[in-house]
Each structure stands twice: as structure tokens, then as C-alpha cells.
Design a protein around this motif. Structure first.
Motif, PDB file in Angstrom:
ATOM      1  N   ALA A  82       0.900  -1.256  -0.110  1.00  0.00           N
ATOM      2  CA  ALA A  82      -0.052  -0.113   0.013  1.00  0.00           C
ATOM      3  C   ALA A  82       1.171   1.226   0.029  1.00  0.00           C
ATOM      4  O   ALA A  82       1.480   1.760   1.291  1.00  0.00           O
ATOM      5  N   PRO A  83       1.203   1.806  -0.988  1.00  0.00           N
ATOM      6  CA  PRO A  83       2.205   2.837  -1.307  1.00  0.00           C
ATOM      7  C   PRO A  83       1.726   4.345  -0.704  1.00  0.00           C
ATOM      8  O   PRO A  83       2.533   5.048  -0.735  1.00  0.00           O
ATOM      9  N   ASN A  84       0.376   4.482  -0.608  1.00  0.00           N
ATOM     10  CA  ASN A  84      -0.020   5.711   0.150  1.00  0.00           C
ATOM     11  C   ASN A  84      -0.985   5.416   1.093  1.00  0.00           C
ATOM     12  O   ASN A  84      -1.229   4.459   1.440  1.00  0.00           O
ATOM     13  N   LYS A  85      -1.247   6.659   1.724  1.00  0.00           N
ATOM     14  CA  LYS A  85      -2.205   6.653   3.221  1.00  0.00           C
ATOM     15  C   LYS A  85      -3.380   6.047   2.735  1.00  0.00           C
ATOM     16  O   LYS A  85      -4.023   5.367   3.614  1.00  0.00           O
ATOM     17  N   LEU A  86      -4.249   6.309   1.588  1.00  0.00           N
ATOM     18  CA  LEU A  86      -5.441   5.822   1.307  1.00  0.00           C
ATOM     19  C   LEU A  86      -5.519   4.400   1.152  1.00  0.00           C
ATOM     20  O   LEU A  86      -6.236   3.785   1.650  1.00  0.00           O
ATOM     21  N   SER A  90      -7.313   1.317   3.385  1.00  0.00           N
ATOM     22  CA  SER A  90      -8.020   0.431   2.703  1.00  0.00           C
ATOM     23  C   SER A  90      -7.652  -1.084   2.927  1.00  0.00           C
ATOM     24  O   SER A  90      -8.484  -2.011   3.341  1.00  0.00           O
ATOM     25  N   ALA A  91      -6.374  -1.335   2.855  1.00  0.00           N
ATOM     26  CA  ALA A  91      -5.926  -2.743   3.028  1.00  0.00           C
ATOM     27  C   ALA A  91      -5.901  -2.989   4.717  1.00  0.00           C
ATOM     28  O   ALA A  91      -6.397  -4.212   4.800  1.00  0.00           O
ATOM     29  N   GLU A  92      -5.656  -2.181   5.490  1.00  0.00           N
ATOM     30  CA  GLU A  92      -5.866  -2.501   6.933  1.00  0.00           C
ATOM     31  C   GLU A  92      -7.330  -2.985   7.281  1.00  0.00           C
ATOM     32  O   GLU A  92      -7.636  -3.707   7.863  1.00  0.00           O
ATOM     33  N   PHE A  93      -8.143  -2.176   6.614  1.00  0.00           N
ATOM     34  CA  PHE A  93      -9.660  -2.497   6.761  1.00  0.00           C
ATOM     35  C   PHE A  93      -9.955  -3.887   6.160  1.00  0.00           C
ATOM     36  O   PHE A  93     -10.627  -4.767   6.717  1.00  0.00           O
ATOM     37  N   SER A  94      -9.460  -4.420   5.036  1.00  0.00           N
ATOM     38  CA  SER A  94      -9.730  -5.506   4.338  1.00  0.00           C
ATOM     39  C   SER A  94      -9.285  -6.605   5.174  1.00  0.00           C
ATOM     40  O   SER A  94      -9.760  -7.664   5.224  1.00  0.00           O
ATOM     41  N   ALA A  95      -7.923  -6.290   5.944  1.00  0.00           N
ATOM     42  CA  ALA A  95      -7.389  -7.380   6.735  1.00  0.00           C
ATOM     43  C   ALA A  95      -8.417  -7.670   7.965  1.00  0.00           C
ATOM     44  O   ALA A  95      -8.042  -8.913   8.549  1.00  0.00           O
TER      45      ALA A  95
END
Length: 119
Positions: A82-86, A90-95
Motif C-alpha cells: 500500500a504505497p500511500n495513506k489511502l 483500505s488494506a488495513e480494513f480489508s485485513a
């Protein structure tokens, strides 16, 4: 390195048992697309495998598709680049999705760190 294009993403086989998925910019991933990627991955790998999800493009994933993605038993580990804050949010939510919590998932802001963790 083999590169394959499916209807909504590019899949690169980085080595035996490891693929990188880069979803096309603007895609909206649904259940049919998850089935497509599952079938494609199962055609590539005969044993368990790990994935690098490259979130360098902006795309969305429907909740039911996100839940379904984490149910593929052949997945060993998933690293999310995840190269940027958004993308990181999003990735942290998905996990945190219940079907994902049983998986070994980590989020990274550097692609090399993600690859190091996978190997």
C-alpha cells in the motif's frame, strides 16, 4: 516472470508459489471477479501459494467479494503493498474482514519489505 492479464487485473508469477496481483485502475471487484481470480490462481499453482497484492492503482471491492476472496484455502500468506495513506487504510480494513482474519496478512508501505516478508 510470467505476466497474465485477466479481465480486471494483471497477475505476475514472481516465482514458484508466489504471484503479484495488480488490479486495474477504476475496477469495482465483485463476486464474479473473485471467482475468476480464484480459478486463475488455482490453474497456476498446484500447491499452496502466497500473494502480493499491489494497491498502487485505485479500485474498489464490494464487501461480499472481499469476504469471498479470503476463503480460498490454497492461500498461504498475503502481503499487501500500500504505497500511500489511502491504500494503507483500505488494506488495513480489508485485513479485518472475518474471512481474512484467519489468513496470514500483513500490510507494507514498501514493496521490497512485502516481498522480503513473503520469502
Amino acid at each position: 516472470m510470467d505476466v497474465h492479464q485477466i479481465s480486471f487485473a494483471k497477475v505476475c508469477v514472481l516465482r514458484s508459489g508466489l504471484a503479484e496481483i495488480t488490479v486495474d485502475s477504476g475496477a469495482d471487484i465483485n463476486l464474479e471477479m473473485v471467482d475468476e481470480i480464484h480459478q486463475f490462481l488455482l490453474s497456476l499453482f498446484s500447491h499452496s501459494f502466497s500473494l502480493l497484492i499491489n494497491k498502487s492503482n485505485s479500485y474498489s471491492t464490494q464487501l461480499d467479494a472481499l469476504i469471498q476472496f479470503g476463503t480460498l484455502a490454497a492461500i498461504d500468506k498475503i502481503a499487501i503493498f500500500a504505497p500511500n495513506k489511502l491504500a494503507k487504510m483500505s488494506a488495513e480494513f480489508s485485513a479485518t474482514i472475518p474471512s481474512s482474519t484467519a489468513l496470514n496478512i500483513e500490510v507494507f508501505t514498501e514493496r521490497d519489505d512485502a516481498l522480503d516478508w513473503l520469502t
